[in-house]
Every structure is written in structure tokens, then in C-alpha cells.
Design a protein around this motif. Structure first.
Motif, PDB file in Angstrom:
ATOM      1  N   ILE A 138       0.808  -1.229   0.000  1.00 17.35           N
ATOM      2  CA  ILE A 138       0.000   0.000   0.000  1.00 17.35           C
ATOM      3  C   ILE A 138       0.840   1.278   0.000  1.00 17.35           C
ATOM      4  CG2 ILE A 138      -1.870  -1.187   1.191  1.00 17.35           C
ATOM      5  CD1 ILE A 138      -1.110   0.307   3.733  1.00 17.35           C
ATOM      6  N   GLU A 139       2.160   1.172   0.223  1.00 20.33           N
ATOM      7  CA  GLU A 139       2.979   2.385   0.307  1.00 20.33           C
ATOM      8  C   GLU A 139       2.919   3.263  -0.945  1.00 20.33           C
ATOM      9  OE1 GLU A 139       6.568   2.142   3.486  1.00 20.33           O
ATOM     10  OE2 GLU A 139       6.786   0.826   1.736  1.00 20.33           O
ATOM     11  N   PRO A 140       3.010   2.707  -2.159  1.00 19.75           N
ATOM     12  CA  PRO A 140       2.902   3.584  -3.342  1.00 19.75           C
ATOM     13  C   PRO A 140       1.564   4.318  -3.409  1.00 19.75           C
ATOM     14  CG  PRO A 140       3.753   1.421  -3.939  1.00 19.75           C
ATOM     15  CD  PRO A 140       3.272   1.312  -2.537  1.00 19.75           C
ATOM     16  N   TRP A 141       0.494   3.667  -2.985  1.00 19.40           N
ATOM     17  CA  TRP A 141      -0.825   4.305  -2.996  1.00 19.40           C
ATOM     18  C   TRP A 141      -0.900   5.407  -1.946  1.00 19.40           C
ATOM     19  CZ3 TRP A 141      -3.070  -1.264  -2.537  1.00 19.40           C
ATOM     20  CH2 TRP A 141      -2.837  -1.947  -3.736  1.00 19.40           C
ATOM     21  N   LEU A 142      -0.304   5.163  -0.793  1.00 19.01           N
ATOM     22  CA  LEU A 142      -0.268   6.201   0.247  1.00 19.01           C
ATOM     23  C   LEU A 142       0.491   7.431  -0.240  1.00 19.01           C
ATOM     24  CD1 LEU A 142       0.524   3.966   3.356  1.00 19.01           C
ATOM     25  CD2 LEU A 142      -1.598   5.233   2.992  1.00 19.01           C
ATOM     26  N   ASP A 143       1.623   7.203  -0.911  1.00 21.77           N
ATOM     27  CA  ASP A 143       2.436   8.326  -1.398  1.00 21.77           C
ATOM     28  C   ASP A 143       1.680   9.138  -2.446  1.00 21.77           C
ATOM     29  OD1 ASP A 143       4.544   7.618   0.247  1.00 21.77           O
ATOM     30  OD2 ASP A 143       5.538   6.401  -1.291  1.00 21.77           O
ATOM     31  N   GLU A 144       1.024   8.449  -3.361  1.00 20.76           N
ATOM     32  CA  GLU A 144       0.288   9.172  -4.400  1.00 20.76           C
ATOM     33  C   GLU A 144      -0.902   9.919  -3.810  1.00 20.76           C
ATOM     34  OE1 GLU A 144      -1.956   8.470  -8.710  1.00 20.76           O
ATOM     35  OE2 GLU A 144      -0.991   6.765  -7.697  1.00 20.76           O
ATOM     36  N   LEU A 145      -1.585   9.290  -2.859  1.00 23.41           N
ATOM     37  CA  LEU A 145      -2.725   9.950  -2.216  1.00 23.41           C
ATOM     38  C   LEU A 145      -2.274  11.196  -1.471  1.00 23.41           C
ATOM     39  CD1 LEU A 145      -5.749   9.825  -1.678  1.00 23.41           C
ATOM     40  CD2 LEU A 145      -5.289   8.349   0.284  1.00 23.41           C
ATOM     41  N   ALA A 146      -1.125  11.140  -0.819  1.00 23.79           N
ATOM     42  CA  ALA A 146      -0.589  12.308  -0.119  1.00 23.79           C
ATOM     43  C   ALA A 146      -0.229  13.415  -1.104  1.00 23.79           C
ATOM     44  CB  ALA A 146       0.627  11.917   0.710  1.00 23.79           C
ATOM     45  N   ARG A 147       0.354  13.052  -2.249  1.00 21.33           N
ATOM     46  CA  ARG A 147       0.701  14.065  -3.262  1.00 21.33           C
ATOM     47  C   ARG A 147      -0.548  14.744  -3.804  1.00 21.33           C
ATOM     48  NH1 ARG A 147       4.376  10.052  -5.025  1.00 21.33           N
ATOM     49  NH2 ARG A 147       2.971   9.477  -6.725  1.00 21.33           N
ATOM     50  N   LEU A 148      -1.570  13.956  -4.115  1.00 15.33           N
ATOM     51  CA  LEU A 148      -2.803  14.532  -4.641  1.00 15.33           C
ATOM     52  C   LEU A 148      -3.491  15.415  -3.595  1.00 15.33           C
ATOM     53  CD1 LEU A 148      -4.253  11.466  -6.577  1.00 15.33           C
ATOM     54  CD2 LEU A 148      -3.212  13.510  -7.544  1.00 15.33           C
ATOM     55  N   SER A 149      -3.429  15.025  -2.330  1.00 15.54           N
ATOM     56  CA  SER A 149      -4.029  15.828  -1.265  1.00 15.54           C
ATOM     57  C   SER A 149      -3.328  17.172  -1.143  1.00 15.54           C
ATOM     58  CB  SER A 149      -3.949  15.082   0.077  1.00 15.54           C
ATOM     59  OG  SER A 149      -4.669  13.877   0.033  1.00 15.54           O
ATOM     60  N   ALA A 150      -2.004  17.174  -1.295  1.00 12.45           N
ATOM     61  CA  ALA A 150      -1.237  18.417  -1.164  1.00 12.45           C
ATOM     62  C   ALA A 150      -1.556  19.402  -2.282  1.00 12.45           C
ATOM     63  CB  ALA A 150       0.257  18.103  -1.153  1.00 12.45           C
ATOM     64  N   ARG A 151      -1.965  18.882  -3.432  1.00 11.98           N
ATOM     65  CA  ARG A 151      -2.261  19.770  -4.562  1.00 11.98           C
ATOM     66  C   ARG A 151      -3.646  20.405  -4.469  1.00 11.98           C
ATOM     67  NH1 ARG A 151      -0.056  15.456  -9.043  1.00 11.98           N
ATOM     68  NH2 ARG A 151       2.174  15.658  -8.540  1.00 11.98           N
ATOM     69  N   CYS A 152      -4.488  19.899  -3.595  1.00 14.65           N
ATOM     70  CA  CYS A 152      -5.813  20.497  -3.350  1.00 14.65           C
ATOM     71  C   CYS A 152      -6.642  20.622  -4.622  1.00 14.65           C
ATOM     72  CB  CYS A 152      -5.672  21.867  -2.678  1.00 14.65           C
ATOM     73  SG  CYS A 152      -4.906  21.804  -1.061  1.00 14.65           S
ATOM     74  N   ARG A 153      -6.648  19.584  -5.421  1.00 13.95           N
ATOM     75  CA  ARG A 153      -7.484  19.576  -6.624  1.00 13.95           C
ATOM     76  C   ARG A 153      -8.377  18.348  -6.589  1.00 13.95           C
ATOM     77  NH1 ARG A 153      -3.235  21.333 -11.428  1.00 13.95           N
ATOM     78  NH2 ARG A 153      -2.849  23.457 -10.691  1.00 13.95           N
ATOM     79  N   TYR A 154      -9.162  18.279  -5.540  1.00 15.72           N
ATOM     80  CA  TYR A 154      -9.962  17.071  -5.305  1.00 15.72           C
ATOM     81  C   TYR A 154     -10.940  16.817  -6.436  1.00 15.72           C
ATOM     82  CZ  TYR A 154     -13.110  13.738  -3.147  1.00 15.72           C
ATOM     83  OH  TYR A 154     -13.868  12.636  -2.898  1.00 15.72           O
ATOM     84  N   ALA A 155     -11.659  17.848  -6.875  1.00 14.26           N
ATOM     85  CA  ALA A 155     -12.675  17.644  -7.912  1.00 14.26           C
ATOM     86  C   ALA A 155     -12.050  17.138  -9.203  1.00 14.26           C
ATOM     87  CB  ALA A 155     -13.436  18.951  -8.163  1.00 14.26           C
ATOM     88  N   ASN A 156     -10.867  17.673  -9.558  1.00 20.63           N
ATOM     89  CA  ASN A 156     -10.218  17.272 -10.804  1.00 20.63           C
ATOM     90  C   ASN A 156      -9.705  15.831 -10.754  1.00 20.63           C
ATOM     91  OD1 ASN A 156     -10.663  19.818 -11.796  1.00 20.63           O
ATOM     92  ND2 ASN A 156      -8.632  20.588 -11.310  1.00 20.63           N
TER      93      ASN A 156
END
Length: 312
Positions: A138-156
Motif C-alpha cells: 500500500i505504500e505507493p498508494w499512500l504516497d500518491e494519495l498524499a501528493r494529490l491531497s497536497a495539490r488540493c485539486r480534489y474535484a479534478n
């Protein structure tokens, strides 16, 4: 000055954007808490170890462990030297929606889903012993989820964020302790208005479509099952069966849903007094309307208007 303004602008943007799923990876070297969140919190231990202090008492956690905290659960942690964790915060309403769809064949609406969650997850804090091998999955998924969260573009990135959470949850969920709750197909109620709407995906009978059109066309009319059945030339029992099979709820529950949706629209988009808006959709009892509206929307019509009215 320009840099400061842009930083403030980014901060304001991130505050405005609501994200029902968000993740962050960090290293902590000092004690944290005790604190509680009004959401579900999953903390994955990725490196190091710590002593957890919660309703579990004191408990050590190390690499490959996951700490699951239900909403409003106090917890503190003290690292042994240092500890690297990935934390996922999940909105409780989002979790209720998923519980509803997981058991959509047995639950009538989100209210029952909320009750089911309260019965299943009696332990507010759990430590899940995933182990190092599952952590590596699950580590790669956690890292990607953290990156997407930091960008604050949830709707996109809505679909990708959900997909990542589903992948993580698929690995973690077998380790979660739940209380035995017997679910039965007889639990479904068809009289309560529900959202999302219940229905089987079957071709709509023309009689059901005609009746639904009649209801939508005159919400204020005092409709009865017999009157609707007569309009579409079916017996009362046959009409009730045909309509419920088509729309997933009885004609009167469907009418209630339509009235609540229209009442909500009037409260949002007009300055019509609440009592007049209620009469416009065919109700005449304020207490009944408040009770039904709250059951469906979660708040009273007056509070809904104050929070959502767009009329200047």
C-alpha cells in the motif's frame, strides 16, 4: 510582498476546497496529543515505532501497524526516537455513503447506514497488525494519495483519489474488528423517503411513468393511491406493485421525496416565507414538515434556508 500574497492566496484556496479524503506523510520526534478529530482517522506506521495512548490504554505500534480511530476519539502518541507515519482522514458522511451502497439491498437509506456503522464499530480505537509485506503493497498508494491531497485539486482528481482509497481499504478492511450484526432482506423500509433513491434497474412500466408525471405535475394535490391507480387504469394492489418495482419506493414515499426536493429548492432560490413554501408543496402541518424534512435532509427547513438561500 507578491510572494506573501500568493502564499496567502494558496492557503485561502486550500481552506475553501473541501476534501472528504485527505492524506499526509510526516515524521514526528516529539509526543503528539491527546487530540481528537471529527472524522475517521487511519495512521499507517511506515518507519520507527511509538507508544499509543488512547481508549485502548498504552500500546506499542511499529512498522506495518495501522491505527484506526473513529470520529471524536482521543488519542496521543509518543515516538521511540522518531516515527514516520501516513495519516488518512475520511469524512464520516463519506463513510456513511459507502456503508449504504455496500448494503444497499438491505438498508433503506443513509439513516439506517449510520445506525449500522454505530452497531458494527463498537471499538473506537483499533490497532491493525498488517505487517511489513502488506505495508509495502500500500505504500505507493499512500504516497500518491498524499501528493494529490497536497495539490488540493480534489474535484479534478476525484476518481483517482477514490480509487487509491479503495485499494488501500481493500487491504486494510479484513483486519478491522466489527461486531456481529445480523442483516436481513426484511430490513428494507419502503415508506421512508431516501437519498440516493432506491430502485432496481428494470424497464419502467408506462403506468408507473405516467403516475410519476402526475405527481411531479401537481405536488400540492392531495393524492391518494386509489386516485393514481384509477388514472393509470390499474387496480390498487397492482399499481402499488408496478410503481414500487419501477421506482424503488411506494407512490406516497416518492411523492414525499418530490415534495422535499421542491421545498428545498424554494428555500434556496426564493424569498417565499417558510410556511408558504410548505403549503406550495402540499403540506399544511409545520410540525410534520419539520420532522420529515429533518429525517431526509438532516436539518430543519429554517436552518436549511439560512445556510443555503441564494436570494440577495
Amino acid at each position: 510582498m507578491d510572494t506573501l500574497s500568493s502564499d496567502i492566496g494558496r492557503q485561502e484556496h486550500s481552506l475553501k476546497e473541501f476534501m472528504p479524503i485527505t492524506a499526509k506523510t510526516c515524521v514526528f520526534r516529539q509526543a503528539i496529543g491527546p487530540c481528537a478529530y471529527d472524522c475517521v482517522k487511519l495512521t499507517v506506521i511506515r518507519d520507527g515505532s511509538a507508544i499509543l495512548c488512547s481508549q485502548l490504554g498504552k500500546q506499542p505500534v511499529t512498522i506495518g501497524d495501522v491505527v484506526l480511530l473513529c470520529s471524536n476519539t482521543l488519542c496521543a502518541a509518543e515516538p521511540e526516537d522518531r516515527c514516520t507515519v501516513s495519516t488518512i482522514l475520511i469524512d464520516t458522511d463519506y463513510m456513511i455513503d459507502h456503508m449504504f451502497w455496500k448494503h444497499a439491498g438491505l438498508l433503506s437509506d443513509r439513516l439506517e447506514a449510520k445506525d449500522l456503522i454505530a452497531k458494527l464499530y463498537l471499538e473506537p480505537a483499533q490497532v491493525l497488525r498488517l505487517g511489513v509485506q502488506r505495508l509495502e503493497v500500500i505504500e505507493p498508494w499512500l504516497d500518491e494519495l498524499a501528493r494529490l491531497s497536497a495539490r488540493c485539486r480534489y474535484a479534478n482528481r476525484f476518481n483517482r483519489i477514490q480509487a487509491l482509497w479503495f485499494l488501500i481499504a481493500d487491504v486494510i478492511s479484513p483486519f478491522i474488528k466489527v461486531s456481529p450484526v445480523r442483516l436481513s432482506r426484511y430490513q428494507r423500509e419502503r415508506l421512508r423517503p431516501s437519498t440516493p433513491r432506491h430502485r432496481r434497474f428494470v424497464p419502467l412500466r408506462s403506468e408507473a411513468m405516467q403516475a410519476a408525471q402526475l405527481l411531479r405535475g401537481d405536488l400540492a394535490h392531495h393524492w391518494t393511491i386509489r386516485e393514481l391507480a384509477d388514472q393509470v387504469h390499474l387496480s390498487v394492489p397492482q399499481f402499488s406493485r408496478v410503481f414500487t418495482e419501477s421506482y424503488g419506493k411506494t407512490p406516497m414515499a416518492y411523492l414525499t421525496m418530490l415534495r422535499i426536493e421542491e421545498l428545498a429548492r424554494l428555500l434556496r432560490e426564493t424569498d417565499l416565507p417558510v410556511e408558504y413554501a410548505i403549503e406550495a408543496v402540499g403540506w399544511h402541518s409545520m410540525s410534520y414538515t419539520i420532522r420529515v424534512f429533518r429525517a431526509y435532509v438532516g436539518i430543519t427547513p429554517g436552518v436549511y434556508r439560512r445556510n443555503h438561500n441564494t436570494v440577495v
